[in-house]
Write an enzyme that holds these catalytic residues in place. Structure first.
Site, PDB file in Angstrom:
ATOM      1  N   GLU A   1      35.346  18.190  25.718  1.00  0.00           N
ATOM      2  CA  GLU A   1      36.053  18.955  24.687  1.00  0.00           C
ATOM      3  C   GLU A   1      35.152  19.166  23.468  1.00  0.00           C
ATOM      4  O   GLU A   1      35.096  20.259  22.889  1.00  0.00           O
ATOM      5  CB  GLU A   1      37.325  18.195  24.292  1.00  0.00           C
ATOM      6  CG  GLU A   1      38.187  18.886  23.255  1.00  0.00           C
ATOM      7  CD  GLU A   1      39.399  18.059  22.859  1.00  0.00           C
ATOM      8  OE1 GLU A   1      40.016  18.386  21.831  1.00  0.00           O
ATOM      9  OE2 GLU A   1      39.716  17.080  23.569  1.00  0.00           O
TER      10      GLU A   1
ATOM     11  N   LYS B   1      40.475  25.414  28.128  1.00  0.00           N
ATOM     12  CA  LYS B   1      41.042  24.617  27.038  1.00  0.00           C
ATOM     13  C   LYS B   1      41.928  25.491  26.167  1.00  0.00           C
ATOM     14  O   LYS B   1      41.615  26.651  25.916  1.00  0.00           O
ATOM     15  CB  LYS B   1      39.926  24.015  26.175  1.00  0.00           C
ATOM     16  CG  LYS B   1      40.443  23.222  24.974  1.00  0.00           C
ATOM     17  CD  LYS B   1      39.337  22.730  24.064  1.00  0.00           C
ATOM     18  CE  LYS B   1      39.921  22.042  22.847  1.00  0.00           C
ATOM     19  NZ  LYS B   1      38.900  21.582  21.907  1.00  0.00           N
TER      20      LYS B   1
ATOM     21  N   GLU C   1      38.112  18.275   8.460  1.00  0.00           N
ATOM     22  CA  GLU C   1      37.236  19.228   9.135  1.00  0.00           C
ATOM     23  C   GLU C   1      36.777  20.379   8.237  1.00  0.00           C
ATOM     24  O   GLU C   1      37.589  21.205   7.814  1.00  0.00           O
ATOM     25  CB  GLU C   1      37.938  19.792  10.376  1.00  0.00           C
ATOM     26  CG  GLU C   1      37.039  20.638  11.245  1.00  0.00           C
ATOM     27  CD  GLU C   1      37.648  20.926  12.604  1.00  0.00           C
ATOM     28  OE1 GLU C   1      37.160  21.825  13.282  1.00  0.00           O
ATOM     29  OE2 GLU C   1      38.616  20.239  12.986  1.00  0.00           O
TER      30      GLU C   1
ATOM     31  N   GLU D   1      49.580  11.830  20.318  1.00  0.00           N
ATOM     32  CA  GLU D   1      48.431  12.100  19.448  1.00  0.00           C
ATOM     33  C   GLU D   1      48.812  13.011  18.290  1.00  0.00           C
ATOM     34  O   GLU D   1      48.398  12.792  17.147  1.00  0.00           O
ATOM     35  CB  GLU D   1      47.298  12.739  20.255  1.00  0.00           C
ATOM     36  CG  GLU D   1      46.070  13.053  19.415  1.00  0.00           C
ATOM     37  CD  GLU D   1      44.945  13.697  20.223  1.00  0.00           C
ATOM     38  OE1 GLU D   1      44.458  14.763  19.802  1.00  0.00           O
ATOM     39  OE2 GLU D   1      44.574  13.131  21.268  1.00  0.00           O
TER      40      GLU D   1
END
Length: 381
Positions: A233, A140, A189, A367
């Site tokens: 993920e 990733k 976050e 996105e």
């Protein structure tokens, strides 16, 4: 003197040369700081730790995402202990309270005159996807893109702060003003919070859009929750947090994620908390956690090299640890996403996406566009 109103604090922010605003996602902690008691330009966490021990005021600022050189004073790593700090909910003041407040003005907000996007981003992301498809050890990488906007005039900062609270009520807010620059983040976050000997962090990874239709919105949430790519993920992120903190803290980790809903998108979310097991400074946790796989990738060294190779400009405070540290050592750092840097009449917006071997580069581009909407909407007023 009575405690200032939010409107007075907004107006003072717009007038001040140096100012900061930080609010937790639940708005239980809301800070405004003005002026400079002490400041530090550094991206070195050990230097910042030593400097923090000398400060009697709350400190605000951030470390850069990586060691790439940036040309601005804020983005290269900057911390400030303001001359006066106001904590709104407790009506608490650090430092000498201000003797007077500016008149609240209602100037027009800036408009967007032109927009320049990263036109080769999809092509470069496909290169990373091909690498992961041919080498299973590369799992990733989170790749970002930047958008440059030219504005019709300078930003009405008081209105921007008010709109930030109206448009993004459930996000963390971090706004730092210094040397003619304004860094703004409405991030969902948290990186880490420390309160006494307790700490809290979270895994946030996996994204899907929202819908105005309640039934469809829930269907999208269910699709996200059951999607193998997004769950994988997300698991990367949670497992990495557990590995990096194991020797510093005792951990409480739920077995399954929940859904975090923000105005434009919803995410997979796993809250993680526990107790510190050693005499640990909040920056020790920050440097252990950053960058999480939600911002870097796996394996980390390859991901960081790929970010440096494929992104067109250094991130600076984008996707980096930003936050507040109180004089008693408590504090909170968040991740500087859903962010922009404004310099006079130019704004730079940033958004990133987690790229896996089975990612679709065009879909990931869309996105990142969704993730830029919070800052685009702020600038549109």
């Amino acid at each position: 003197m009575s405690f200032p109103t939010k409107q007075q604090l907004y107006a003072q922010f717009a007038q001040a040369d140096d100012a900061v605003y930080f609010a937790s996602a639940d708005k239980q902690q809301v800070y405004f700081g003005f002026g400079v008691e002490a400041a530090l330009n550094s991206g070195d966490a050990s230097v910042v730790k030593a400097w923090l021990r000398e400060q009697k005021q709350p400190v605000f600022g951030g470390l850069p995402f990586d060691k790439q050189v940036t040309t601005t004073s804020i983005m290269a790593g900057y911390f400030v202990a303001p001359a006066v700090v106001y904590e709104v909910n407790q009506a608490k003041t650090w430092g000498q309270p201000m003797a007077s407040w500016p008149t609240i003005t209602h100037a027009n907000q800036a408009a967007i005159a032109s927009q320049h996007d990263d036109t080769t981003w999809v092509e470069r992301i496909e290169h990373a996807i091909t690498t992961m498809q041919t080498d299973v050890t590369k799992q990733k990488v989170v790749l970002g893109r930047q958008r440059q906007l030219q504005l019709t005039t300078t930003v009405n900062e008081a209105q921007l702060l008010q709109d930030l609270n109206t448009q993004q009520p459930n996000s963390y807010h971090f706004v730092l003003k210094h040397a003619g620059e304004l860094f703004v983040s409405a991030t969902p976050e948290r990186l880490v919070q420390v309160k006494a000997a307790a700490f809290s962090t979270a895994g946030v990874a996996g994204t899907i859009r929202r819908s105005a239709d309640e039934v469809e919105d829930q269907q999208l949430a269910d699709e996200l929750f059951n999607d193998a790519k997004n769950r994988l993920e997300h698991a990367y992120v949670v497992n990495t947090i557990k590995e990096r903190l194991a020797d510093l803290v005792t951990l409480n980790v739920p077995t399954k994620p929940t859904i975090m809903k923000n105005p434009q998108v919803q995410h997979l979310y796993t809250p993680i908390n526990g107790q510190l097991t050693a005499a640990v400074n909040i920056l020790d946790l920050v440097t252990r956690l950053h960058p999480t796989p939600a911002l870097g990738g796996k394996p980390l060294a390859w991901a960081m090299a790929t970010i440096k190779q494929l992104e067109l400009a250094p991130r600076g405070l984008f996707a980096a640890p930003i936050g507040v540290v109180l004089p008693n050592g408590d504090g909170e750092f968040v991740v500087g996403i859903r962010a922009m840097l404004i310099n006079h009449q130019t704004a730079h917006l940033f958004a990133g996406a987690g790229i896996l071997a089975d990612s679709d580069a065009t879909q990931e581009f869309a996105e990142t566009g969704l993730k830029m909407l919070p800052m685009m909407n702020l600038l549109k007023g």
